[in-house]
Design an enzyme around this catalytic site. Structure first.
Site, PDB file in Angstrom:
ATOM      1  N   GLY A 105      46.151  32.616  30.957  1.00  0.00           N
ATOM      2  CA  GLY A 105      47.367  33.401  31.198  1.00  0.00           C
ATOM      3  C   GLY A 105      47.729  33.277  32.668  1.00  0.00           C
ATOM      4  O   GLY A 105      47.285  32.346  33.352  1.00  0.00           O
ATOM      5  N   ARG A 106      48.486  34.261  33.142  1.00  0.00           N
ATOM      6  CA  ARG A 106      48.902  34.218  34.556  1.00  0.00           C
ATOM      7  C   ARG A 106      47.693  34.165  35.496  1.00  0.00           C
ATOM      8  O   ARG A 106      47.664  33.388  36.444  1.00  0.00           O
ATOM      9  CB  ARG A 106      49.680  35.481  34.911  1.00  0.00           C
ATOM     10  CG  ARG A 106      51.027  35.632  34.251  1.00  0.00           C
ATOM     11  CD  ARG A 106      51.602  36.965  34.724  1.00  0.00           C
ATOM     12  NE  ARG A 106      52.929  37.230  34.220  1.00  0.00           N
ATOM     13  CZ  ARG A 106      53.176  37.807  33.047  1.00  0.00           C
ATOM     14  NH1 ARG A 106      52.188  38.153  32.253  1.00  0.00           N
ATOM     15  NH2 ARG A 106      54.430  38.045  32.681  1.00  0.00           N
ATOM     16  N   ILE A 107      46.707  35.039  35.235  1.00  0.00           N
ATOM     17  CA  ILE A 107      45.566  35.119  36.156  1.00  0.00           C
ATOM     18  C   ILE A 107      44.721  33.846  36.068  1.00  0.00           C
ATOM     19  O   ILE A 107      44.289  33.300  37.092  1.00  0.00           O
ATOM     20  CB  ILE A 107      44.722  36.387  35.887  1.00  0.00           C
ATOM     21  CG1 ILE A 107      45.612  37.648  35.986  1.00  0.00           C
ATOM     22  CG2 ILE A 107      43.557  36.493  36.878  1.00  0.00           C
ATOM     23  CD1 ILE A 107      44.949  38.943  35.549  1.00  0.00           C
TER      24      ILE A 107
ATOM     25  N   ARG B 181      37.615  41.992  30.375  1.00  0.00           N
ATOM     26  CA  ARG B 181      37.151  43.240  29.771  1.00  0.00           C
ATOM     27  C   ARG B 181      35.704  43.060  29.330  1.00  0.00           C
ATOM     28  O   ARG B 181      35.334  42.010  28.793  1.00  0.00           O
ATOM     29  CB  ARG B 181      38.011  43.615  28.549  1.00  0.00           C
ATOM     30  CG  ARG B 181      39.407  44.137  28.871  1.00  0.00           C
ATOM     31  CD  ARG B 181      39.384  45.500  29.565  1.00  0.00           C
ATOM     32  NE  ARG B 181      40.718  46.016  29.814  1.00  0.00           N
ATOM     33  CZ  ARG B 181      41.432  45.832  30.920  1.00  0.00           C
ATOM     34  NH1 ARG B 181      40.921  45.115  31.911  1.00  0.00           N
ATOM     35  NH2 ARG B 181      42.629  46.367  31.051  1.00  0.00           N
TER      36      ARG B 181
ATOM     37  N   HIS C  45      34.994  47.441  38.401  1.00  0.00           N
ATOM     38  CA  HIS C  45      36.351  47.137  37.906  1.00  0.00           C
ATOM     39  C   HIS C  45      37.399  47.218  39.036  1.00  0.00           C
ATOM     40  O   HIS C  45      38.309  48.041  38.984  1.00  0.00           O
ATOM     41  CB  HIS C  45      36.720  48.093  36.752  1.00  0.00           C
ATOM     42  CG  HIS C  45      37.774  47.528  35.847  1.00  0.00           C
ATOM     43  ND1 HIS C  45      37.789  47.732  34.489  1.00  0.00           N
ATOM     44  CD2 HIS C  45      38.866  46.765  36.107  1.00  0.00           C
ATOM     45  CE1 HIS C  45      38.844  47.136  33.947  1.00  0.00           C
ATOM     46  NE2 HIS C  45      39.518  46.535  34.919  1.00  0.00           N
TER      47      HIS C  45
ATOM     48  N   GLU D  76      32.628  51.882  30.620  1.00  0.00           N
ATOM     49  CA  GLU D  76      32.878  52.089  32.058  1.00  0.00           C
ATOM     50  C   GLU D  76      33.076  53.567  32.326  1.00  0.00           C
ATOM     51  O   GLU D  76      33.748  54.241  31.547  1.00  0.00           O
ATOM     52  CB  GLU D  76      34.120  51.300  32.477  1.00  0.00           C
ATOM     53  CG  GLU D  76      33.863  49.795  32.389  1.00  0.00           C
ATOM     54  CD  GLU D  76      35.024  48.941  32.876  1.00  0.00           C
ATOM     55  OE1 GLU D  76      36.059  49.501  33.305  1.00  0.00           O
ATOM     56  OE2 GLU D  76      34.899  47.720  32.846  1.00  0.00           O
TER      57      GLU D  76
ATOM     58  N   THR E 220      36.109  39.025  34.675  1.00  0.00           N
ATOM     59  CA  THR E 220      36.989  39.999  35.338  1.00  0.00           C
ATOM     60  C   THR E 220      38.049  40.480  34.340  1.00  0.00           C
ATOM     61  O   THR E 220      39.073  41.020  34.749  1.00  0.00           O
ATOM     62  CB  THR E 220      37.675  39.383  36.580  1.00  0.00           C
ATOM     63  OG1 THR E 220      38.289  38.151  36.211  1.00  0.00           O
ATOM     64  CG2 THR E 220      36.693  39.133  37.702  1.00  0.00           C
TER      65      THR E 220
HETATM   66  C1  DGY Z   1      44.350  45.705  34.240  1.00  0.00           C
HETATM   67  O1  DGY Z   1      45.425  45.822  34.861  1.00  0.00           O
HETATM   68  O2  DGY Z   1      44.299  45.518  33.042  1.00  0.00           O
HETATM   69  C2  DGY Z   1      43.108  45.820  35.047  1.00  0.00           C
HETATM   70  O3  DGY Z   1      41.973  45.722  34.323  1.00  0.00           O
HETATM   71  C3  DGY Z   1      43.152  47.001  35.971  1.00  0.00           C
HETATM   72  O4  DGY Z   1      43.807  46.453  37.060  1.00  0.00           O
END
Ligand code: DGY
Length: 320
Positions: free
Chosen positions: A156-158, A238, A286, A267, A236
């Site tokens: 995706g974007r990230i 879930r 997180h 969490e 990073t």
């Molecule tokens: C999100 O935006 O989904 C992150 O996990 C919290 O920044």
């Protein structure tokens, strides 16, 4: 009459003021304590809008108590904390905050790549505990990032932003995604593979996919066993995407070399969680999107989404 909005955590003042211009605002005025469920259950009854975080479970039971809710604005890109189907059935708009956190989260993902491969936390502790007696050839040696292979699960974007950073490190980048992305492949020089090949060939496996029923425990014992003994898993996205018991075992017996985790199935993660006992795991609470600028932008966007929905206009980012 102004619409009633409930905010589930103390947010920056500017954003509260902005919301107050057009809404009657109530808020759980704490920073470090999530709103108790019974408070939320009461507040939701007559709210027109809800400004919430990933820490709140906006489930069927809660949504059914809402008599006049028009919008749930999640201050996050992920929305696995919300029962989207029920919201849709009830005609409640759900919004999120993609885009504004992309680069910050990609930075943190890269920070974990660096911290795990070069044993940064372990080395810092080594020094602070007084163990540094001399420089020694193989002392605290790790693995190179430059020239290695990065595997991204979920482009995706990230994921794309992580791939962009990887180019600066001369990394070979593989990706697995439900659909191929020919433009990104061309622009970033990525290679598409099936998931097993990605796991087998990558030195770093980064999980960047949303958390859904399909991705729950996507990385389990079988997947970990396909990875190289020298490889590193970074999550990073879930926590629930990785089977934590299987990961603990894999890290303990050396099936893989290390892990960098910003997210956990539960969490905050319990302090007696076995993963926290391992030296080859870097753990973070997180903080993927936690830069001052980005958190401000997320709060602003969540407020804009909320206001637009309450004005019966289309919010910037609508999930349903
Ligand atoms: C999100 O935006 O989904 C992150 O996990 C919290 O920044």
């Amino acid at each position: 009459m102004k619409p009633k909005v409930y905010i589930t955590r103390r947010i920056p003042n500017e954003i509260i003021q902005k919301l107050k211009e057009m809404c009657e605002v109530r808020m759980w005025n704490e920073e470090e304590e999530p709103v108790p469920r019974e408070v939320l259950e009461k507040e939701i009854i007559d709210s027109d809008g809800l400004f919430c975080l990933i820490t709140e479970s906006i489930d069927k039971e809660l949504l059914e108590k809402a008599n006049q809710l028009k919008v749930v604005s999640n201050m996050a890109v992920g929305y696995n904390n919300i029962d989207i189907e029920v919201a849709k059935e009830k005609g409640i708009t759900v919004t999120n905050t993609p885009g504004v956190l992309t680069e910050t989260t990609a930075d943190l993902t890269f920070a974990l790549i660096m911290a795990t491969s070069r044993r940064l936390i372990e080395s810092s502790d080594y020094l602070k505990k007084g163990n540094w007696k001399t420089w020694s050839p193989m002392q605290l040696t790790g693995h190179d990032i430059y020239g290695s292979t990065l595997g991204i699960i979920g482009l995706g974007r990230i994921g794309e932003s992580v791939a962009r950073r990887a180019r600066g490190f001369d990394m070979n980048v593989l990706y697995y995604n439900r659909s191929r992305k020919p433009d990104a492949e061309k622009e970033l020089g990525l290679n598409y593979t099936d998931m097993d090949t990605l796991l087998e060939e990558s030195d770093f496996v980064c999980i960047m996919t949303p958390y859904t029923t399909e991705t729950k425990n996507l990385i389990s014992q079988r997947e970990l066993s396909l990875m190289k003994k020298t490889s590193i898993l970074i999550n990073t996205a879930r926590g629930g995407i990785v089977d934590e018991a299987a990961l603990y075992e894999a890290l303990k017996i050396g099936t893989i070399w290390a892990a960098g985790l910003d997210v956990f199935e539960q969490e905050p993660v319990s302090l007696d969680h076995p993963l926290l006992t391992l030296p080859n795991v870097v753990v973070l609470p997180h903080i993927g999107s936690a830069s001052i600028k980005t958190r401000m932008k997320m709060a602003e966007l969540a407020a804009d989404n909320l206001i637009l929905a309450l004005q019966s206009q289309t919010p910037k980012y609508v999930v349903v």
